[in-house]
Design a protein around this motif. Structure first.
Motif, PDB file in Angstrom:
ATOM      1  N   SER A  46      28.488  14.512 -23.227  1.00 13.72           N
ATOM      2  CA  SER A  46      29.220  13.659 -24.161  1.00 13.72           C
ATOM      3  C   SER A  46      29.006  12.188 -23.810  1.00 13.72           C
ATOM      4  N   ILE A  47      29.355  11.326 -24.712  1.00 12.21           N
ATOM      5  CA  ILE A  47      29.231   9.891 -24.467  1.00 12.21           C
ATOM      6  C   ILE A  47      30.149   9.469 -23.312  1.00 12.21           C
ATOM      7  N   LEU A  48      31.279  10.126 -23.139  1.00 12.18           N
ATOM      8  CA  LEU A  48      32.176   9.799 -22.026  1.00 12.18           C
ATOM      9  C   LEU A  48      31.527  10.151 -20.696  1.00 12.18           C
ATOM     10  N   THR A  49      30.844  11.288 -20.655  1.00 15.83           N
ATOM     11  CA  THR A  49      30.138  11.683 -19.443  1.00 15.83           C
ATOM     12  C   THR A  49      28.964  10.754 -19.182  1.00 15.83           C
ATOM     13  N   VAL A  50      28.245  10.382 -20.234  1.00 20.53           N
ATOM     14  CA  VAL A  50      27.136   9.434 -20.084  1.00 20.53           C
ATOM     15  C   VAL A  50      27.658   8.124 -19.509  1.00 20.53           C
ATOM     16  N   ASN A  51      28.782   7.653 -19.995  1.00 21.16           N
ATOM     17  CA  ASN A  51      29.363   6.406 -19.505  1.00 21.16           C
ATOM     18  C   ASN A  51      29.687   6.501 -18.006  1.00 21.16           C
ATOM     19  N   LYS A  52      30.309   7.599 -17.571  1.00 19.83           N
ATOM     20  CA  LYS A  52      30.612   7.781 -16.145  1.00 19.83           C
ATOM     21  C   LYS A  52      29.330   7.854 -15.324  1.00 19.83           C
ATOM     22  N   PHE A  53      28.344   8.581 -15.828  1.00 14.65           N
ATOM     23  CA  PHE A  53      27.061   8.709 -15.151  1.00 14.65           C
ATOM     24  C   PHE A  53      26.421   7.331 -14.967  1.00 14.65           C
ATOM     25  N   CYS A  54      26.456   6.514 -16.010  1.00 13.24           N
ATOM     26  CA  CYS A  54      25.869   5.171 -15.940  1.00 13.24           C
ATOM     27  C   CYS A  54      26.560   4.325 -14.870  1.00 13.24           C
ATOM     28  N   LYS A  55      27.870   4.412 -14.783  1.00 15.82           N
ATOM     29  CA  LYS A  55      28.607   3.670 -13.757  1.00 15.82           C
ATOM     30  C   LYS A  55      28.190   4.143 -12.367  1.00 15.82           C
ATOM     31  N   GLU A  56      27.998   5.444 -12.218  1.00 13.72           N
ATOM     32  CA  GLU A  56      27.630   6.002 -10.918  1.00 13.72           C
ATOM     33  C   GLU A  56      26.258   5.533 -10.446  1.00 13.72           C
ATOM     34  N   ILE A  57      25.334   5.348 -11.380  1.00 13.74           N
ATOM     35  CA  ILE A  57      23.989   4.922 -10.966  1.00 13.74           C
ATOM     36  C   ILE A  57      23.760   3.431 -11.148  1.00 13.74           C
ATOM     37  N   GLY A  58      24.759   2.728 -11.676  1.00 17.91           N
ATOM     38  CA  GLY A  58      24.694   1.273 -11.757  1.00 17.91           C
ATOM     39  C   GLY A  58      23.900   0.702 -12.921  1.00 17.91           C
ATOM     40  N   ILE A  59      23.961   1.373 -14.080  1.00 18.08           N
ATOM     41  CA  ILE A  59      23.331   0.819 -15.280  1.00 18.08           C
ATOM     42  C   ILE A  59      24.355   0.811 -16.414  1.00 18.08           C
ATOM     43  N   SER A  60      24.044   0.086 -17.464  1.00 18.41           N
ATOM     44  CA  SER A  60      24.932   0.060 -18.628  1.00 18.41           C
ATOM     45  C   SER A  60      24.569   1.211 -19.576  1.00 18.41           C
ATOM     46  N   VAL A  61      25.506   1.536 -20.447  1.00 17.88           N
ATOM     47  CA  VAL A  61      25.237   2.548 -21.476  1.00 17.88           C
ATOM     48  C   VAL A  61      24.103   2.054 -22.370  1.00 17.88           C
ATOM     49  N   PHE A  62      24.059   0.759 -22.619  1.00 18.92           N
ATOM     50  CA  PHE A  62      22.960   0.188 -23.401  1.00 18.92           C
ATOM     51  C   PHE A  62      21.624   0.505 -22.740  1.00 18.92           C
ATOM     52  N   ASP A  63      21.532   0.276 -21.428  1.00 18.51           N
ATOM     53  CA  ASP A  63      20.293   0.566 -20.710  1.00 18.51           C
ATOM     54  C   ASP A  63      19.953   2.057 -20.749  1.00 18.51           C
ATOM     55  N   PHE A  64      20.972   2.896 -20.699  1.00 22.90           N
ATOM     56  CA  PHE A  64      20.737   4.335 -20.771  1.00 22.90           C
ATOM     57  C   PHE A  64      20.020   4.690 -22.078  1.00 22.90           C
ATOM     58  N   PHE A  65      20.544   4.168 -23.180  1.00 18.19           N
ATOM     59  CA  PHE A  65      19.988   4.518 -24.488  1.00 18.19           C
ATOM     60  C   PHE A  65      18.805   3.645 -24.901  1.00 18.19           C
ATOM     61  N   ASN A  66      18.591   2.548 -24.211  1.00 17.86           N
ATOM     62  CA  ASN A  66      17.462   1.670 -24.522  1.00 17.86           C
ATOM     63  C   ASN A  66      16.221   2.164 -23.755  1.00 17.86           C
ATOM     64  N   ASP A  67      15.774   3.337 -24.119  1.00 18.19           N
ATOM     65  CA  ASP A  67      14.653   4.003 -23.451  1.00 18.19           C
ATOM     66  C   ASP A  67      13.768   4.636 -24.507  1.00 18.19           C
ATOM     67  N   PRO A  68      12.468   4.705 -24.260  1.00 15.60           N
ATOM     68  CA  PRO A  68      11.557   5.290 -25.252  1.00 15.60           C
ATOM     69  C   PRO A  68      11.926   6.703 -25.706  1.00 15.60           C
ATOM     70  N   VAL A  69      12.624   7.463 -24.878  1.00 18.08           N
ATOM     71  CA  VAL A  69      12.986   8.826 -25.275  1.00 18.08           C
ATOM     72  C   VAL A  69      13.876   8.817 -26.533  1.00 18.08           C
ATOM     73  N   PHE A  70      14.609   7.723 -26.746  1.00 16.91           N
ATOM     74  CA  PHE A  70      15.494   7.638 -27.897  1.00 16.91           C
ATOM     75  C   PHE A  70      14.890   6.912 -29.103  1.00 16.91           C
ATOM     76  N   LYS A  71      13.674   6.450 -28.965  1.00 13.94           N
ATOM     77  CA  LYS A  71      13.030   5.705 -30.053  1.00 13.94           C
ATOM     78  C   LYS A  71      12.365   6.686 -31.028  1.00 13.94           C
ATOM     79  N   GLY A  72      12.584   6.466 -32.298  1.00 12.03           N
ATOM     80  CA  GLY A  72      11.921   7.285 -33.324  1.00 12.03           C
ATOM     81  C   GLY A  72      12.378   8.723 -33.316  1.00 12.03           C
ATOM     82  N   LYS A  73      11.610   9.523 -33.985  1.00 10.54           N
ATOM     83  CA  LYS A  73      11.937  10.956 -34.095  1.00 10.54           C
ATOM     84  C   LYS A  73      11.153  11.743 -33.153  1.00 10.54           C
TER      85      LYS A  73
END
Length: 80
Positions: free
Chosen positions: A53-80
């Protein structure tokens, strides 16, 4: 509970791939990472194979020291 459609499944799979890749970059095996972040290995495994879930993603991001924006700002999420 409603059934997930193709787009929902796609985003869950992408989240799983991204979580696994970022955990891998820490250099820690799944059990060590889970233990250090006060999770059980089964939860970490589930998130890395089925997504989270997005809540789990948010906690995960805090644990590894990145923002949720950085998590989703990755080529895996670009396009279809």
């Amino acid at each position: 509970m409603r059934k997930l459609d193709k787009d929902d499944i796609d985003i869950k799979n992408k989240i799983a791939v991204r979580m696994k890749a970022l955990r891998g970059k820490t250099g820690k095996h799944m059990s060590a990472f889970a233990s250090e972040t006060d999770k059980d290995k089964q939860s970490q495994y589930r998130w890395e194979t089925k997504g989270a879930s997005i809540l789990t993603v948010n906690k995960f991001c805090k644990e590894i020291g990145i923002s949720v924006f950085d998590f989703f700002n990755d080529p895996v999420f670009k396009g279809k």
